[in-house]
Design an enzyme around this catalytic site. Structure first.
Site, PDB file in Angstrom:
ATOM      1  N   ARG A 108       0.800  -1.013  -0.091  1.00  0.00           N
ATOM      2  CA  ARG A 108      -0.028   0.196   0.042  1.00  0.00           C
ATOM      3  C   ARG A 108       0.921   1.124   0.057  1.00  0.00           C
ATOM      4  NH1 ARG A 108      -5.236   1.622   1.497  1.00  0.00           N
ATOM      5  NH2 ARG A 108      -5.409   3.846   2.487  1.00  0.00           N
ATOM      6  N   HIS A 135      -7.011   0.853  -6.977  1.00  0.00           N
ATOM      7  CA  HIS A 135      -7.320   0.643  -5.645  1.00  0.00           C
ATOM      8  C   HIS A 135      -8.450  -0.762  -5.754  1.00  0.00           C
ATOM      9  CE1 HIS A 135      -7.896   0.304  -1.402  1.00  0.00           C
ATOM     10  NE2 HIS A 135      -8.601   1.551  -1.158  1.00  0.00           N
ATOM     11  N   GLN A 138     -10.457  -2.381  -2.941  1.00  0.00           N
ATOM     12  CA  GLN A 138     -11.416  -1.549  -2.581  1.00  0.00           C
ATOM     13  C   GLN A 138     -12.873  -2.060  -3.340  1.00  0.00           C
ATOM     14  OE1 GLN A 138     -11.855   0.623   0.248  1.00  0.00           O
ATOM     15  NE2 GLN A 138     -14.328   0.421  -0.670  1.00  0.00           N
ATOM     16  N   ASP A 232     -15.747  10.273  -2.455  1.00  0.00           N
ATOM     17  CA  ASP A 232     -14.360   9.995  -1.552  1.00  0.00           C
ATOM     18  C   ASP A 232     -14.117  11.278  -1.066  1.00  0.00           C
ATOM     19  OD1 ASP A 232     -12.132   8.891  -0.892  1.00  0.00           O
ATOM     20  OD2 ASP A 232     -11.241   8.423  -2.618  1.00  0.00           O
ATOM     21  N   CYS A 273     -15.597   4.869   0.451  1.00  0.00           N
ATOM     22  CA  CYS A 273     -14.750   4.030   0.825  1.00  0.00           C
ATOM     23  C   CYS A 273     -13.831   4.383   2.067  1.00  0.00           C
ATOM     24  CB  CYS A 273     -13.559   4.106  -0.327  1.00  0.00           C
ATOM     25  SG  CYS A 273     -12.806   5.643  -0.540  1.00  0.00           S
ATOM     26  N   ARG A 318     -14.642  -5.404   3.012  1.00  0.00           N
ATOM     27  CA  ARG A 318     -13.225  -5.382   2.840  1.00  0.00           C
ATOM     28  C   ARG A 318     -12.658  -6.518   3.065  1.00  0.00           C
ATOM     29  NH1 ARG A 318     -10.226  -0.887   1.851  1.00  0.00           N
ATOM     30  NH2 ARG A 318      -8.649  -2.246   0.964  1.00  0.00           N
TER      31      ARG A 318
END
Length: 331
Positions: A108, A135, A138, A232, A273, A318
């Site tokens: 990450r 991503h 996600q 987001d 998210c 997730r």
């Protein structure tokens, strides 16, 4: 022939077919059922994974750690100060060392090139927990949440991303929608539309799967009839605080409000998210309120806390979807 992802890295969804993504989603549902019923599933006993984090995280780290342990694996977490990667040791050398000790590597961070080099040089599956471009983990959680709310019938549904539609989440949503036959709408100022290369890559995929890709700067037109509204934060990790003033002015018309949600489909849902700046109960939220007099950023608190909001289901998912990715690539 069945889907076999053993030994594959998971770097971006453009590399995976519709059938492979649907397989991972079905596997995620299965793992969620096992977790909810308390059924042990230590299918990867004896394996070990390492988590490399250049960017901090709550959901990604916890999902990989809990998911790995549920599957019976040993898990090592390395924060930005706990490894020499990119400082005294190159990405290539780090990959060759870790690939001899671990069965899988999560990364990450910032550069997509870094996660790709880890995958190329380590010799083991590498999973992209987030880069500046993509991503992918996600996306599986997002789509599983959409499936759960629409009786697993998502083809032809419309998902709208509101705000900075050129960021990694919006880019990835465009890809997964195109792959799975969902209409995708990027709604934001033209300067925040997705890059042409991503749009050009996704349009033929969408056409093949019977769905559309739309770019608009009209908030009401963007959400009218939509089944999923997604947003987001306006300033991403790694960006300087100085950009807040610019983003607030630029993106305030695209804040997800109750009024905007009134134009969506009757059974629409709201996704984010996380983390979200929807009130002043955080350091960032209170600082922004003090500096700019704005108490809600990308989404109104009333929407975030509404029955349409599925953000915490999405956060839980997730874990189940990341577990599916690890199992599928390591089994």
């Amino acid at each position: 022939m069945g889907v076999n992802l053993s030994g594959r890295s998971f770097l971006r969804l453009l590399d995976f077919s519709t059938e492979e993504i649907e397989y991972l989603l079905a596997l995620s549902k299965n793992f969620k059922d096992l977790k909810r019923t308390g059924t042990p599933h230590r299918y990867l006993e004896g394996k070990n994974i390492v988590l490399l984090f250049q960017k901090t995280s709550t959901r990604t780290r916890c999902s990989f750690e809990v998911g790995g342990m549920d599957l019976g694996m040993g898990v090592t977490y390395l924060d930005p100060g706990s490894s020499q990667m990119g400082k005294k040791e190159s990405i290539e050398d780090t990959a060759r060392v870790l690939g001899r000790m671990y069965d899988g590597i999560e990364f990450r961070g910032f550069e997509q090139a870094d996660v790709e080099e880890l995958a190329e040089k380590s010799g083991v599956p590498v999973w992209n927990g987030l880069t500046d471009l993509w991503h992918p983990t996600q996306m599986l959680a997002d789509i599983l949440t959409v499936q759960e709310n629409f009786n697993y019938d998502i083809k032809g549904k419309t998902l709208v991303f509101m705000g900075d539609a050129k960021n990694n989440v919006a880019r990835s949503l465009m890809v997964v929608c195109a792959k799975l036959g969902m209409n995708f709408v990027a709604c934001g100022p033209k300067s925040c539309w997705p890059a042409d290369d991503v749009v050009d890559a996704c349009k033929p995929i969408a056409e093949e799967n019977g769905c559309t890709i739309t770019l608009t700067d009209d908030p009401v037109a963007g959400v009218t009839g939509a089944h999923v509204v997604y947003t987001d934060v306006w300033v991403s990790m790694g960006e300087p605080d100085e950009v807040w003033a610019e983003r607030i002015e630029q993106l305030s018309p695209y804040r997800v409000t109750e009024e905007l949600m009134s134009h969506t489909a009757k059974d629409s849902i709201f996704l984010h998210c996380l983390p979200s700046v929807h009130d002043t109960n955080t350091t960032v939220g209170s600082d922004i309120a003090e500096r700019f007099g704005v108490t809600e950023m990308e989404v109104e608190d009333a929407v975030f806390e509404s029955k349409k909001s599925k953000v915490f289901d999405e956060a839980e998912n997730r874990m189940h979807t990341i577990k599916a990715v690890m199992y599928a690539t390591l089994k």
